[in-house]
Scaffold this motif. Sequence first.
Motif, PDB file in Angstrom:
ATOM      1  N   GLU A  79      16.646-114.364  26.579  1.00 43.03           N
ATOM      2  CA  GLU A  79      16.771-113.693  26.485  1.00 43.03           C
ATOM      3  C   GLU A  79      16.614-112.215  26.361  1.00 43.03           C
ATOM      4  O   GLU A  79      16.806-111.862  27.454  1.00 43.03           O
ATOM      5  CB  GLU A  79      17.736-114.206  25.471  1.00 43.03           C
ATOM      6  N   VAL A  83      17.582-109.445  29.429  1.00 42.51           N
ATOM      7  CA  VAL A  83      17.726-108.250  29.491  1.00 42.51           C
ATOM      8  C   VAL A  83      16.688-107.272  30.050  1.00 42.51           C
ATOM      9  O   VAL A  83      17.135-106.204  30.547  1.00 42.51           O
ATOM     10  CB  VAL A  83      18.104-108.686  27.799  1.00 42.51           C
ATOM     11  N   THR A 157      15.285-102.587  24.570  1.00 40.36           N
ATOM     12  CA  THR A 157      15.956-103.310  25.305  1.00 40.36           C
ATOM     13  C   THR A 157      16.600-104.711  24.023  1.00 40.36           C
ATOM     14  O   THR A 157      17.821-105.067  23.892  1.00 40.36           O
ATOM     15  CB  THR A 157      16.224-103.794  26.368  1.00 40.36           C
ATOM     16  N   LEU A 161      19.816-105.235  21.756  1.00 40.32           N
ATOM     17  CA  LEU A 161      20.437-107.024  22.714  1.00 40.32           C
ATOM     18  C   LEU A 161      20.032-107.384  21.245  1.00 40.32           C
ATOM     19  O   LEU A 161      21.425-107.565  20.051  1.00 40.32           O
ATOM     20  CB  LEU A 161      19.154-107.743  23.182  1.00 40.32           C
ATOM     21  N   ASP A 164      24.445-105.970  19.336  1.00 37.36           N
ATOM     22  CA  ASP A 164      25.364-106.235  20.241  1.00 37.36           C
ATOM     23  C   ASP A 164      25.244-108.406  19.152  1.00 37.36           C
ATOM     24  O   ASP A 164      26.724-107.963  18.705  1.00 37.36           O
ATOM     25  CB  ASP A 164      25.154-106.716  21.543  1.00 37.36           C
ATOM     26  N   HIS A 165      24.471-108.359  19.377  1.00 33.24           N
ATOM     27  CA  HIS A 165      24.767-109.846  18.447  1.00 33.24           C
ATOM     28  C   HIS A 165      24.830-109.417  16.818  1.00 33.24           C
ATOM     29  O   HIS A 165      25.502-110.608  17.100  1.00 33.24           O
ATOM     30  CB  HIS A 165      22.850-110.442  18.846  1.00 33.24           C
ATOM     31  N   VAL A 267      23.518-103.418  25.098  1.00 35.06           N
ATOM     32  CA  VAL A 267      22.308-103.359  25.819  1.00 35.06           C
ATOM     33  C   VAL A 267      22.354-102.794  27.429  1.00 35.06           C
ATOM     34  O   VAL A 267      21.028-101.624  28.020  1.00 35.06           O
ATOM     35  CB  VAL A 267      21.406-104.826  26.413  1.00 35.06           C
TER      36      VAL A 267
END
Length: 330
Positions: A79, A83, A157, A161, A164-165, A267
């Motif tokens: 993942e 990204v 990035t 990420l 966001d998570h 991201v």
Amino acid sequence: MTPQTTSNRTPTAVTFPALGTTAVLLVTDPCALPAAEAVLRSELAAIDATCSRFRPDSELARVNLAAGTPVTVSEPFAEALHVALRAAELTGGAVDPTVGRAVIALGYDRTFVSVRPEDARPLPVARPAPGWHRVVWNPRARRLRLPPGTSLDLGATAKALASDHAARRAAAATGCGALVSLGGDLAVAGRPPAGGWRIALSDDHAAPSPGRSPVVSVTAGALATSGTSVRSWRRAGRALHHIVDPATGEPAAVIWRTATVAAATCVDANTAATAAIVLGGDAVDWLRRTGLPARLVGVDGSVMQVGGWRDDAIAPARDACPAAIPGGPR
């Protein structure tokens, strides 16, 4: 960027060092803070074990050592790689994960707090990054082959990420609004406080000046700031910073001190902000074509606002960088 607590229901916050920067967590329900913090620390531990350049036992270190040989990677690494490669494609290579060796050659070969502020060693000859398009990647089988001599750097990035998570997971686990900021990469999820999350913008992550720093309100999505002043050092008499232009292997020319972008995800906001620093004079036109709201601060302190950005206003959460943009101007 500094979250402010100006709503009727004051969010509860916790701050601690992580990933070589500062992690900030705010929630709208004080009772939810322990559960939300546990989620954030779990995400940080996972991204560090997967993507750290500074841990010899990280998966990234194993992948870089195997450059030239096919390897199978974990789902979290897949993942993070997806990204990073998507960021490279959307920016025409301005944000490219194959800059690892160039970053190390400049002296950023350890956590930033350990980088020598004054390094007398001569600089090696700069070389362009191998290029993201040379990475052989089979996402279905999770098989990766880097070009020989290539080192990936997923730091920017991957940190976005993680924001966001963590924001999404914290909001889902607690049922309240959550804000996560990791060194300028800020994401929100769940129901925001009244009036939105008030964010004071700073110049290159320095502490905002009370009453003088612009403030925006974020109700959904993300903000990210990239800059050239805070993560900087000197080597062989030259001023250097950590954002490398993949086309040269040198630090990007300093046209903008900071670039702040609003997007639907951290991201995408981080990708666009980093690209703006690298693109320099081409950044304004490129950002306009993305449609993302952005605020650029020049080296002389001048401010350029594009995409509908207004200080002291709601920063709209827009869609991701559209793939229709043909890779930007590079």
